[in-house]
Design a protein around this motif. Sequence first.
Motif, PDB file in Angstrom:
ATOM      1  N   HIS A 298       0.820  -0.842   0.036  1.00 52.21           N
ATOM      2  CA  HIS A 298       0.128  -0.424  -0.490  1.00 52.21           C
ATOM      3  C   HIS A 298       1.014   1.601  -0.298  1.00 52.21           C
ATOM      4  CE1 HIS A 298      -2.386  -2.694   1.393  1.00 52.21           C
ATOM      5  NE2 HIS A 298      -3.895  -2.328   0.663  1.00 52.21           N
ATOM      6  N   THR A 299       2.368   1.074  -0.474  1.00 56.19           N
ATOM      7  CA  THR A 299       2.984   2.351  -0.469  1.00 56.19           C
ATOM      8  C   THR A 299       2.333   3.932  -1.230  1.00 56.19           C
ATOM      9  OG1 THR A 299       4.504   0.481  -1.072  1.00 56.19           O
ATOM     10  CG2 THR A 299       5.497   2.465  -1.549  1.00 56.19           C
ATOM     11  N   GLU A 300       1.213   3.361  -2.136  1.00 58.21           N
ATOM     12  CA  GLU A 300       1.029   4.856  -2.632  1.00 58.21           C
ATOM     13  C   GLU A 300      -0.187   5.617  -1.516  1.00 58.21           C
ATOM     14  OE1 GLU A 300      -2.241   5.526  -6.487  1.00 58.21           O
ATOM     15  OE2 GLU A 300      -0.774   4.647  -7.342  1.00 58.21           O
ATOM     16  N   LEU A 301      -0.897   3.943  -0.903  1.00 57.25           N
ATOM     17  CA  LEU A 301      -2.002   4.934  -0.227  1.00 57.25           C
ATOM     18  C   LEU A 301      -1.174   5.563   1.795  1.00 57.25           C
ATOM     19  CD1 LEU A 301      -4.949   5.377   1.070  1.00 57.25           C
ATOM     20  CD2 LEU A 301      -5.415   3.357   2.021  1.00 57.25           C
ATOM     21  N   ALA A 302       0.281   4.664   1.634  1.00 64.42           N
ATOM     22  CA  ALA A 302       0.444   5.065   2.804  1.00 64.42           C
ATOM     23  C   ALA A 302       1.303   6.356   2.792  1.00 64.42           C
ATOM     24  CB  ALA A 302       1.889   4.359   3.171  1.00 64.42           C
ATOM     25  N   ALA A 303       1.926   6.533   0.970  1.00 67.55           N
ATOM     26  CA  ALA A 303       2.294   8.024   1.206  1.00 67.55           C
ATOM     27  C   ALA A 303       1.508   9.215   1.062  1.00 67.55           C
ATOM     28  CB  ALA A 303       3.126   8.323  -0.590  1.00 67.55           C
ATOM     29  N   GLN A 304      -0.229   9.186   0.777  1.00 67.66           N
ATOM     30  CA  GLN A 304      -0.835  10.439   0.827  1.00 67.66           C
ATOM     31  C   GLN A 304      -1.281  10.764   2.000  1.00 67.66           C
ATOM     32  OE1 GLN A 304      -4.423   7.995  -1.963  1.00 67.66           O
ATOM     33  NE2 GLN A 304      -3.445   8.988  -3.777  1.00 67.66           N
ATOM     34  N   LEU A 305      -1.237   9.085   2.563  1.00 66.32           N
ATOM     35  CA  LEU A 305      -1.564   9.378   4.229  1.00 66.32           C
ATOM     36  C   LEU A 305       0.309  10.014   4.972  1.00 66.32           C
ATOM     37  CD1 LEU A 305      -3.958   6.556   4.757  1.00 66.32           C
ATOM     38  CD2 LEU A 305      -4.784   8.972   4.646  1.00 66.32           C
ATOM     39  N   ARG A 306       0.984   9.940   4.175  1.00 65.57           N
ATOM     40  CA  ARG A 306       1.695  10.619   4.785  1.00 65.57           C
ATOM     41  C   ARG A 306       2.294   9.909   6.336  1.00 65.57           C
ATOM     42  NH1 ARG A 306      -1.327  14.933   4.909  1.00 65.57           N
ATOM     43  NH2 ARG A 306      -1.121  14.620   7.882  1.00 65.57           N
ATOM     44  N   MET A 307       2.484   8.231   5.709  1.00 64.25           N
ATOM     45  CA  MET A 307       2.742   7.197   6.870  1.00 64.25           C
ATOM     46  C   MET A 307       4.269   6.697   6.290  1.00 64.25           C
ATOM     47  SD  MET A 307       1.070   5.985   9.480  1.00 64.25           S
ATOM     48  CE  MET A 307       0.697   7.455  10.368  1.00 64.25           C
ATOM     49  N   MET A 308       5.207   7.388   6.498  1.00 66.29           N
ATOM     50  CA  MET A 308       6.504   7.527   6.557  1.00 66.29           C
ATOM     51  C   MET A 308       7.209   5.822   6.926  1.00 66.29           C
ATOM     52  SD  MET A 308       6.065   8.757   3.334  1.00 66.29           S
ATOM     53  CE  MET A 308       5.306  10.178   2.756  1.00 66.29           C
ATOM     54  N   SER A 309       6.889   6.113   8.245  1.00 66.88           N
ATOM     55  CA  SER A 309       7.638   4.506   8.831  1.00 66.88           C
ATOM     56  C   SER A 309       6.582   3.759   9.465  1.00 66.88           C
ATOM     57  CB  SER A 309       8.637   5.380   9.517  1.00 66.88           C
ATOM     58  OG  SER A 309       7.467   5.976  10.600  1.00 66.88           O
ATOM     59  N   VAL A 310       7.066   2.223   9.735  1.00 67.05           N
ATOM     60  CA  VAL A 310       5.903   1.289  10.276  1.00 67.05           C
ATOM     61  C   VAL A 310       6.880   1.235  12.248  1.00 67.05           C
ATOM     62  CG1 VAL A 310       5.058   0.585   8.574  1.00 67.05           C
ATOM     63  CG2 VAL A 310       6.931  -0.292   9.478  1.00 67.05           C
ATOM     64  N   PRO A 311       5.607   1.124  12.427  1.00 66.46           N
ATOM     65  CA  PRO A 311       4.460   0.581  12.563  1.00 66.46           C
ATOM     66  C   PRO A 311       3.818   1.886  12.723  1.00 66.46           C
ATOM     67  CG  PRO A 311       4.291   0.188  14.818  1.00 66.46           C
ATOM     68  CD  PRO A 311       6.088   0.516  14.262  1.00 66.46           C
ATOM     69  N   GLY A 312       2.734   2.536  11.707  1.00 63.20           N
ATOM     70  CA  GLY A 312       1.871   3.653  11.755  1.00 63.20           C
ATOM     71  C   GLY A 312       0.499   3.054  11.994  1.00 63.20           C
ATOM     72  N   ILE A 313       0.201   3.874  13.337  1.00 66.50           N
ATOM     73  CA  ILE A 313      -1.529   4.156  13.266  1.00 66.50           C
ATOM     74  C   ILE A 313      -2.338   5.962  13.347  1.00 66.50           C
ATOM     75  CG2 ILE A 313      -2.884   3.568  15.610  1.00 66.50           C
ATOM     76  CD1 ILE A 313      -0.819   2.111  16.453  1.00 66.50           C
ATOM     77  N   LEU A 314      -2.796   5.676  12.449  1.00 67.95           N
ATOM     78  CA  LEU A 314      -4.116   6.790  12.495  1.00 67.95           C
ATOM     79  C   LEU A 314      -5.128   6.220  12.534  1.00 67.95           C
ATOM     80  CD1 LEU A 314      -3.313   7.566   8.507  1.00 67.95           C
ATOM     81  CD2 LEU A 314      -2.842   8.801  10.361  1.00 67.95           C
ATOM     82  N   VAL A 315      -6.015   7.123  13.701  1.00 68.85           N
ATOM     83  CA  VAL A 315      -7.154   6.973  14.230  1.00 68.85           C
ATOM     84  C   VAL A 315      -8.156   7.893  14.006  1.00 68.85           C
ATOM     85  CG1 VAL A 315      -8.767   7.300  16.289  1.00 68.85           C
ATOM     86  CG2 VAL A 315      -6.778   5.538  16.317  1.00 68.85           C
ATOM     87  N   TYR A 316      -9.114   7.529  13.156  1.00 65.47           N
ATOM     88  CA  TYR A 316     -10.136   8.360  12.543  1.00 65.47           C
ATOM     89  C   TYR A 316     -11.166   8.365  12.951  1.00 65.47           C
ATOM     90  CZ  TYR A 316      -7.512   8.977   8.270  1.00 65.47           C
ATOM     91  OH  TYR A 316      -6.028   9.369   7.383  1.00 65.47           O
ATOM     92  N   PHE A 317     -12.151   9.511  13.334  1.00 67.56           N
ATOM     93  CA  PHE A 317     -13.628  10.021  14.197  1.00 67.56           C
ATOM     94  C   PHE A 317     -14.802  10.161  12.638  1.00 67.56           C
ATOM     95  CE2 PHE A 317     -10.927   8.985  17.605  1.00 67.56           C
ATOM     96  CZ  PHE A 317     -12.187   7.461  18.730  1.00 67.56           C
ATOM     97  N   ASP A 318     -15.600   9.837  13.026  1.00 70.30           N
ATOM     98  CA  ASP A 318     -16.281  10.858  11.487  1.00 70.30           C
ATOM     99  C   ASP A 318     -15.266  10.825  10.073  1.00 70.30           C
ATOM    100  OD1 ASP A 318     -18.477  10.177  13.066  1.00 70.30           O
ATOM    101  OD2 ASP A 318     -18.582  12.480  14.208  1.00 70.30           O
TER     102      ASP A 318
END
Length: 111
Positions: free
Chosen positions: A62-82
């Motif tokens: 998921h390199t493209e999606l990770a780049a769009q979300l600015r996730m440049m290192s792992v582990p990477g955690i994003l939390v979304y509400f609404d």
Amino acid sequence: MEISEKVDAVQFESLLKAKPALMVYFFQEKCGVCTGLFPKVKEMVDKEFPEMELLVLEAVQHTELAAQLRMMSVPGILVYFDGKEFFRANGLVGLGELRNKIDRYYNLMFG
């Protein structure tokens, strides 16, 4: 690890709209921290935040999606509400910190 199939940007946006609470976990198989942290994160979400959807994405697939979300290192955690980003962590994050960040807003939504 329950790894999600290939998710593109359009599918991701649809998930954000469909799920009131979403956690995205980016990992790599060769990352010891990623594979060690994941079971603890999954257990926490399952037990304490059952209404939250957990999306597990292999970063290389998921390199493209990770780049769009600015996730440049792992582990990477994003939390979304609404559909809005609420919390982000790149690299090692403590479970206590993650729990504290999620808990209050989650309880406002689902409590």
